[in-house]
Design an enzyme around this catalytic site. Sequence first.
Site, PDB file in Angstrom:
ATOM      1  N   CYS A   1       8.147 -13.398   4.627  1.00 41.58           N
ATOM      2  CA  CYS A   1       6.717 -12.649   5.372  1.00 41.58           C
ATOM      3  C   CYS A   1       6.161 -12.946   5.914  1.00 41.58           C
ATOM      4  O   CYS A   1       5.630 -12.832   7.238  1.00 41.58           O
ATOM      5  CB  CYS A   1       6.891 -11.574   4.402  1.00 41.58           C
ATOM      6  SG  CYS A   1       7.799 -10.636   3.273  1.00 41.58           S
TER       7      CYS A   1
ATOM      8  N   CYS B   1       4.056 -11.386   0.012  1.00 43.92           N
ATOM      9  CA  CYS B   1       5.389 -13.000  -0.101  1.00 43.92           C
ATOM     10  C   CYS B   1       4.970 -13.390   1.488  1.00 43.92           C
ATOM     11  O   CYS B   1       4.912 -13.630   2.147  1.00 43.92           O
ATOM     12  CB  CYS B   1       6.250 -11.738   0.829  1.00 43.92           C
ATOM     13  SG  CYS B   1       7.583 -12.222   1.926  1.00 43.92           S
TER      14      CYS B   1
END
Length: 121
Positions: A33, A30
């Site tokens: 993230c 991600c």
Amino acid sequence: MTTVTLTAENFERTVADNDIVVVDFWASWCGPCRTFAPVFEKASEKNDDIVFGKVDTEAEQALAAEFRVMSIPTLMVFRDQVLIFAQPGALPEPVLDDLLDKVRELDMDEVRRQVAEEKAS
């Protein structure tokens, strides 16, 4: 304080044993993230009165499902074992700092009263 890896085995105990726990639900693939990770880590170093934990949603799919994590990163904050904040998306450093200040200032007796009222309705 460095971040703690949270798993199905230690999640409940971590939340129960600490006054404030901030949880980052994330995954290695991600992009947002990875962008949020240094902000989260810096906050953990600046706030030694708070436990910062990370849940790898790939390794802990059941835990992510239990908390209904639909997108990542998702940030959750527990205070006195009560979930008081849950929001998907990466927070900028000043917003995270402000959130942590507000968490510390909460009147938890009032929060518990409100939760009890909601459950009674």
